[in-house]
Design a protein around this motif. Structure first.
Motif, PDB file in Angstrom:
ATOM      1  N   ASN A   1       6.852  -3.841  21.754  1.00 10.85           N
ATOM      2  CA  ASN A   1       5.928  -4.967  21.570  1.00 10.85           C
ATOM      3  C   ASN A   1       4.594  -4.539  20.980  1.00 10.85           C
ATOM      4  OD1 ASN A   1       7.701  -6.934  22.625  1.00 10.85           O
ATOM      5  ND2 ASN A   1       7.161  -6.335  24.719  1.00 10.85           N
ATOM      6  N   LYS A   2       4.526  -3.316  20.496  1.00 14.11           N
ATOM      7  CA  LYS A   2       3.259  -2.798  19.979  1.00 14.11           C
ATOM      8  C   LYS A   2       2.964  -3.372  18.587  1.00 14.11           C
ATOM      9  CE  LYS A   2       5.031   1.224  20.574  1.00 14.11           C
ATOM     10  NZ  LYS A   2       5.323   2.664  20.598  1.00 14.11           N
ATOM     11  N   PRO A   3       1.691  -3.569  18.264  1.00 12.93           N
ATOM     12  CA  PRO A   3       1.351  -4.029  16.910  1.00 12.93           C
ATOM     13  C   PRO A   3       1.660  -2.949  15.877  1.00 12.93           C
ATOM     14  CG  PRO A   3      -0.636  -3.471  18.131  1.00 12.93           C
ATOM     15  CD  PRO A   3       0.493  -3.413  19.109  1.00 12.93           C
ATOM     16  N   VAL A   4       2.020  -3.385  14.700  1.00  7.89           N
ATOM     17  CA  VAL A   4       2.374  -2.477  13.609  1.00  7.89           C
ATOM     18  C   VAL A   4       1.444  -2.732  12.433  1.00  7.89           C
ATOM     19  CG1 VAL A   4       4.166  -1.818  11.968  1.00  7.89           C
ATOM     20  CG2 VAL A   4       4.782  -2.388  14.327  1.00  7.89           C
ATOM     21  N   GLU A   5       0.929  -1.661  11.866  1.00  5.76           N
ATOM     22  CA  GLU A   5       0.078  -1.765  10.671  1.00  5.76           C
ATOM     23  C   GLU A   5       0.833  -1.195   9.481  1.00  5.76           C
ATOM     24  OE1 GLU A   5      -4.100   0.076   8.964  1.00  5.76           O
ATOM     25  OE2 GLU A   5      -4.032  -0.637  11.049  1.00  5.76           O
ATOM     26  N   CYS A   6       1.013  -2.007   8.458  1.00  5.78           N
ATOM     27  CA  CYS A   6       1.744  -1.605   7.254  1.00  5.78           C
ATOM     28  C   CYS A   6       0.828  -1.678   6.041  1.00  5.78           C
ATOM     29  CB  CYS A   6       2.963  -2.500   7.038  1.00  5.78           C
ATOM     30  SG  CYS A   6       4.310  -2.227   8.216  1.00  5.78           S
ATOM     31  N   SER A   7       0.632  -0.549   5.394  1.00  3.49           N
ATOM     32  CA  SER A   7      -0.162  -0.484   4.167  1.00  3.49           C
ATOM     33  C   SER A   7       0.786  -0.454   2.977  1.00  3.49           C
ATOM     34  CB  SER A   7      -1.058   0.758   4.176  1.00  3.49           C
ATOM     35  OG  SER A   7      -1.931   0.738   5.285  1.00  3.49           O
ATOM     36  N   VAL A   8       0.780  -1.513   2.201  1.00  2.00           N
ATOM     37  CA  VAL A   8       1.689  -1.622   1.063  1.00  2.00           C
ATOM     38  C   VAL A   8       1.295  -0.613  -0.012  1.00  2.00           C
ATOM     39  CG1 VAL A   8       2.558  -3.156  -0.747  1.00  2.00           C
ATOM     40  CG2 VAL A   8       2.103  -4.055   1.561  1.00  2.00           C
ATOM     41  N   ILE A   9       2.289   0.118  -0.531  1.00  2.00           N
ATOM     42  CA  ILE A   9       2.022   1.093  -1.589  1.00  2.00           C
ATOM     43  C   ILE A   9       2.746   0.745  -2.887  1.00  2.00           C
ATOM     44  CG2 ILE A   9       1.612   2.947   0.064  1.00  2.00           C
ATOM     45  CD1 ILE A   9       4.417   4.002  -0.594  1.00  2.00           C
ATOM     46  N   ALA A  10       3.711  -0.164  -2.812  1.00  2.00           N
ATOM     47  CA  ALA A  10       4.458  -0.551  -4.009  1.00  2.00           C
ATOM     48  C   ALA A  10       5.287  -1.788  -3.690  1.00  2.00           C
ATOM     49  CB  ALA A  10       5.358   0.582  -4.484  1.00  2.00           C
ATOM     50  N   TYR A  11       5.958  -2.311  -4.716  1.00  2.57           N
ATOM     51  CA  TYR A  11       6.866  -3.447  -4.542  1.00  2.57           C
ATOM     52  C   TYR A  11       8.221  -3.076  -5.110  1.00  2.57           C
ATOM     53  CZ  TYR A  11       2.987  -6.434  -3.166  1.00  2.57           C
ATOM     54  OH  TYR A  11       1.927  -6.975  -2.483  1.00  2.57           O
ATOM     55  N   GLY A  12       9.292  -3.411  -4.371  1.00  2.00           N
ATOM     56  CA  GLY A  12      10.636  -3.116  -4.827  1.00  2.00           C
ATOM     57  C   GLY A  12      11.070  -4.043  -5.940  1.00  2.00           C
TER      58      GLY A  12
END
Length: 230
Positions: free
Chosen positions: A113-124
């Motif tokens: 249940n922990k928060p997740v931080e996602c830093s986008v580096i590209a797009y598929g």
């Protein structure tokens, strides 16, 4: 002075990437600003997520899918097994393993249940953002590689840390490295039945006529001495 402050505000809005706070406030407005931003200005998502499969997360509050960058995992209907599994005389052949569901369950266990931080580096190619994602200071992709339920997306990966964790899992025969898996890209290309009711025999047939699989590195790992530190 007022003109200077106004110009500074405009430049800041253009240069700074979108943050999680921006996305929570107004995702559509943020996406419009991204259209005017430089190509390197990728968004950052933060919050609780749902796990879709062994490499894909879902932020319901935005809404947005995010894929873990530089790793790959079995699709949900995919099975891992020994190519000689059908030979009942080979008692030592491991039983089929639902590698897709197990990859997903390990990812869910890691995140909880922990928060997740996602830093986008590209797009598929499909438009889904690819991101470096962390929770409690841990790189989620590293955790998946460490337990053997993911592999580096490319054999030519420049990420030495990811490669080191994959080699560790291979040597320890963790996860999918304890059996044989058809290469994920080949599975996506060849599998006709991609429903959750797919049976192991379907992947056994694909392995019989395989072009590539995850087994060659597994064979290399078997030549190494058995680990005693686990």
């Amino acid at each position: 002075m007022k003109r200077y402050l106004a110009a500074t505000a405009v430049l800041t809005a253009i240069i700074l990437p979108a943050t999680a706070a921006d996305l929570v406030g107004n995702p559509d407005a943020t996406r419009r600003r991204q259209g005017d931003a430089p190509a390197h200005a990728y968004p950052v998502y933060k919050g609780r997520v749902a796990v879709m499969d062994g490499r894909t997360l879902w932020y319901p509050q935005f809404p947005q899918r995010v894929r873990l960058a530089d790793i790959d995992a079995c699709e949900l209907p995919q099975w891992a097994l020994d190519p000689k599994w059908l030979d009942r005389r080979r008692q030592q052949a491991p039983s089929p393993v639902p590698c897709g569901p197990l990859a997903k369950s390990w990812l869910k266990r890691t995140i909880g249940n922990k928060p997740v931080e996602c830093s986008v580096i590209a797009y598929g190619h499909d438009g889904i953002p690819q991101a470096r994602c962390t929770t409690s200071g841990q790189d989620i992709a590293v955790e998946m590689l460490r337990v053997g339920w993911a592999r580096v997306a490319s054999p030519y990966s420049y990420n030495t840390q990811y490669l080191a964790y994959q080699r560790y899992a291979m040597a320890a025969r963790y996860g999918m490295w304890a059996t044989y898996v058809l290469d994920m890209n080949e599975w996506r290309r060849k599998a006709v039945d991609k429903t959750l009711g797919r049976q192991p025999i379907a992947d056994a047939n694909l392995l019989a006529d395989r072009e590539s699989e995850i087994s060659p590195p597994f064979i290399d790992a078997r030549r190494k001495p058995r680990r005693t530190d686990r």
